[in-house]
Scaffold this active site. Structure first.
Site, short mmCIF file in Angstrom:
data_model
loop_
_atom_site.label_atom_id
_atom_site.label_comp_id
_atom_site.label_asym_id
_atom_site.label_seq_id
_atom_site.Cartn_x
_atom_site.Cartn_y
_atom_site.Cartn_z
N GLU A 92 1.01 9.74 8.46
CA GLU A 92 2.37 9.35 8.05
C GLU A 92 3.49 10.15 8.72
OE1 GLU A 92 -0.51 7.60 5.54
OE2 GLU A 92 -0.18 9.75 5.85
N THR A 123 0.78 -1.45 7.96
CA THR A 123 0.66 -0.11 7.38
C THR A 123 -0.59 0.63 7.86
OG1 THR A 123 1.00 1.16 5.34
CG2 THR A 123 -0.51 -0.72 5.23
N ASP A 180 3.58 3.24 -2.46
CA ASP A 180 4.27 3.52 -1.20
C ASP A 180 4.55 2.31 -0.32
OD1 ASP A 180 1.54 3.29 -0.74
OD2 ASP A 180 1.37 5.08 0.50
N ARG A 210 -6.84 -3.03 7.71
CA ARG A 210 -7.66 -2.44 8.79
C ARG A 210 -8.33 -3.51 9.64
NH1 ARG A 210 -9.95 3.38 6.63
NH2 ARG A 210 -8.76 3.49 4.70
N GLU A 269 -7.58 -2.87 1.79
CA GLU A 269 -8.10 -2.08 2.91
C GLU A 269 -8.65 -2.98 4.02
OE1 GLU A 269 -7.64 0.95 3.41
OE2 GLU A 269 -7.32 1.93 1.48
#
Length: 547
Positions: A447, A536, A311, A182, A178
């Protein structure tokens, strides 16, 4: 990739010298856009009238300042972005839908600024904040969005916070994945867009502090790092890491090596990919969800999903191959094999509309369950097809984005739940999509909008913009908090009371609204997809060898 909690959620303005457009163009554009702004302001009862005129690769020229030279602070960056400097083009006027996104962003930002400034996430209903890492997560995630939307004042204010208050020398545990996607991703993309070396310095700092995660017997990184103490450990309940997490940090660390000349970052993440490439336990390219940090082997074998915990492994196979100039064949092989595995094992069609969807496989048994997270896939397939991969990938993308849209359209609020189950057999009075009570929340996820952006960029079909517009209107209808901010909701099936959860995820500003803005733009040079690859968390990083 953003796995659901618990254990944790998952799952700007140009100051560059720009040449003013010809005066007649500017006046015409100004007149049209001002009129659109005025109508929009009426429609949304906005506090403050917008006066932005022209978007120029993220630059906004203010009507009352269009003759002023831009601030010199970022005019000559130490290392100007190689991607940005080349192409000066005619400006493309902002349209009404983009202005609506800017208004939504400003409304969200107002809540963050008023009640959560410098903290991780806004709690818009209680007018407070929550901390996850204590690193201003929403602010960092939103930096490049403000740049792309042309929000000059907001960007400068946020930059000042980064310069004055963003400190990584803290005794705090952060999740490697994360904080990479980010924070590191957000700082790197903002550096590239702005050319401001402040963001590169901060990126180097956090990058170095995340490196202890890779000190494991297998070189598969631990999930958690204490960025102040320089120690790392797996979650308390297991010595496993999530496959998606350890294979979706590569774009960022590889780029950090390219910018700094220090190969340690790239070596650490490339080693993970090489290891996973030869690992047994895959099923026609599909990977399990967990990997052990001691043995380096997959665990919990036999369960295959394109949802949470797996994913973005697939997304980053393709994107690393593109980032590196399409030279790393192992990555491409693994991606192509995985898509064949999806087609062979996970694709089914629902009733009554015969929607193609991606289910899950558990020990040989098919489950008609699809996470909203899987809606990244049509965009990824389209990106692969655009980069010369099989044409049938584009056909599959077109059928899957229809399914993802139906996950919104068949629901009472017009917002998708976190997870749906598809009906495989026609039943009277039943739609394709069924929703279980535990799954009916919506976290403002990006998404589907992300995939709509790719589909529109590559096909020009306006229906994708229209679908995104419907989604934005439903976010405004059911998740907007009057005093500022937007909130996740607990019940997408109850329009009269969607049960607000009192939390605005950082990715709403970092991803959802950014992809909305780009979807509604007809300027293919606003983050040109032959020059940039999105991580992502929707942070654009340069492709090393532009096509």
């Amino acid at each position: 990739q953003k796995p659901p909690k618990p254990p944790h959620v998952r799952r700007g303005p140009s100051n560059l010298q720009i040449k003013a457009p010809r005066r007649d163009t500017r006046l015409k554009t100004r007149h049209d856009t001002m009129r659109a702004v005025e109508e929009l302001v009426e429609a949304y009862k906005v506090e403050k009238t917008e006066k932005s005129i022209i978007s120029w690769r993220g630059a906004v020229i203010e009507p009352d300042q269009s003759t002023e030279p831009p601030s010199s602070k970022i005019t000559e960056p130490e290392k100007p972005s190689p991607v940005e400097a080349e192409d000066q083009k005619e400006p493309v006027p902002l349209n009404e839908r983009q202005l609506a996104v800017i208004e939504a962003f400003r409304h969200a930002w107002k809540g963050y600024k008023d009640f959560a400034w410098g903290h991780d996430e806004l709690k818009p209903l209680s007018k407070s904040y929550s901390e996850w890492f204590g690193l201003g997560l929403t602010l960092i995630d939103a930096l490049d969005t403000m740049w792309i939307l042309g929000l000059k004042e907001e960007f400068e204010e946020a930059r000042k916070w980064v310069a004055d208050y963003l400190v990584f020398d803290k005794n705090v545990d952060v999740n490697l994945f994360e904080s990479t996607i980010r924070i590191l991703g957000g700082l790197l993309s903002t550096y590239h867009l702005s050319g401001d070396s402040l963001f590169l310095e901060k990126a180097k700092d956090i990058g170095n502090r995340l490196m202890p995660a890779f000190k494991t017997p297998s070189k598969i990184p631990y999930s958690d790092v204490n960025i102040g103490r320089g120690t790392a450990h797996p979650p308390r309940w297991t010595s496993d890491s999530t496959v998606a997490e350890v294979t979706s940090i590569q774009l960022e660390f590889r780029e950090l090596s390219r910018l700094t000349g220090d190969e340690k970052f790239r070596k650490a993440v490339d080693e993970v990919m090489k290891h996973v490439h030869i690992l047994s336990g895959k099923n026609d390219g599909l990977v399990p969800m967990f990997i052990n940090t001691n043995s380096g082997q997959f665990t919990h074998l036999g369960v295959y999903t394109l949802g949470a915990r797996a994913d973005s492994y697939y997304e980053y196979l393709l994107k690393q191959w593109i980032q590196g100039g399409k030279k790393e064949n192992e990555l491409l092989e693994d991606y192509m094999r995985a898509i064949e595995g999806v087609k062979k094992h996970l694709l089914q069609r629902s009733e009554p509309k015969k929607l193609t969807f991606v289910g899950e496989l558990a020990h040989g048994h098919f489950s008609a369950k699809m996470d909203h997270l899987v809606c990244f896939l049509p965009g990824t397939l389209a990106l692969g097809a655009h980069n010369g991969l099989a044409a049938d990938h584009m056909k599959l993308a077109e059928t899957l984005i229809e399914t993802c849209y139906q996950m919104y359209a068949q629901v009472e609020t017009g917002l998708s739940p976190e997870i749906v189950h598809f009906n495989l057999h026609a039943q009277k009075g039943h739609k394709d999509v069924e929703i279980k009570p535990a799954d009916r929340h919506n976290l403002l996820r990006p998404e589907t909008v992300e995939s709509l952006f790719y589909m529109y960029r590559f096909t020009g079909d306006k229906k994708y913009q229209d679908w995104g517009w419907e989604i934005l209107q439903n976010f405004n209808r059911y998740t907007r908090v009057p005093t500022g901010g937007y909130t996740s909701i607990n019940n997408v099936q109850n329009p009269s009371n969607p049960e607000p959860r009192d939390k605005m995820e950082s990715f709403f500003l970092g991803e959802t609204l950014k992809y909305m803005f780009l979807l509604f733009s007809d300027d293919i040079d606003l983050i040109n997809l032959d020059k940039y690859i999105f991580n992502t968390e929707a942070h654009p990083l340069p492709i090393w060898v532009p096509a």
